[in-house]
Design a protein around this motif. Structure first.
Motif: not given
Length: 110
Positions: A78, A80, A82, A90-91, A93-96
């Motif tokens: 997956d 991303a 950005v 947010d980045v 968080r979204d990337l885990g």
């Protein structure tokens, strides 16, 4: 073959070509490259002694407009994209990704 130990728990590959096209694009003034902004946000040390490897790589071949391509080791399938100027929190968080700073894990503790 010899091996060298690294303390990394995850690897993040950031497209250097995308970052260069944006002239930074992240951070408070919008002039910090994504890899540097992620290192600052997560308090990651450079090199193999850090908990997370954030590596700028040559072109990943996606070349999105106004975005940077990112690949994590936990989800290599997956990729991303950005967006330019996206808030680093947010980045992360979204990337885990998780912060290596002691205060970051204290949310919700009483």
């Amino acid at each position: 073959m010899k091996t060298v130990h690294a303390a990394w728990t995850d690897t993040v590959l950031v497209c250097k070509k995308c970052s260069k096209k944006l002239d930074g694009g992240f951070g408070p003034k919008g002039k910090t490259p994504l890899a540097k902004a992620l290192r600052q946000e997560l308090a990651v040390r450079k090199g193999r002694k850090g908990e997370l490897g954030i590596i700028e790589v040559k072109c990943l071949g996606i070349c999105p407009r106004n975005a940077v391509t990112v690949v994590t080791g936990k989800a290599p399938g997956d990729w991303a994209l950005v967006a330019n100027g996206a808030p680093i929190s947010d980045v992360v968080r979204d990337l885990g990704l998780r912060s290596t700073t002691p205060s970051a894990g204290s949310e919700g503790e009483a």
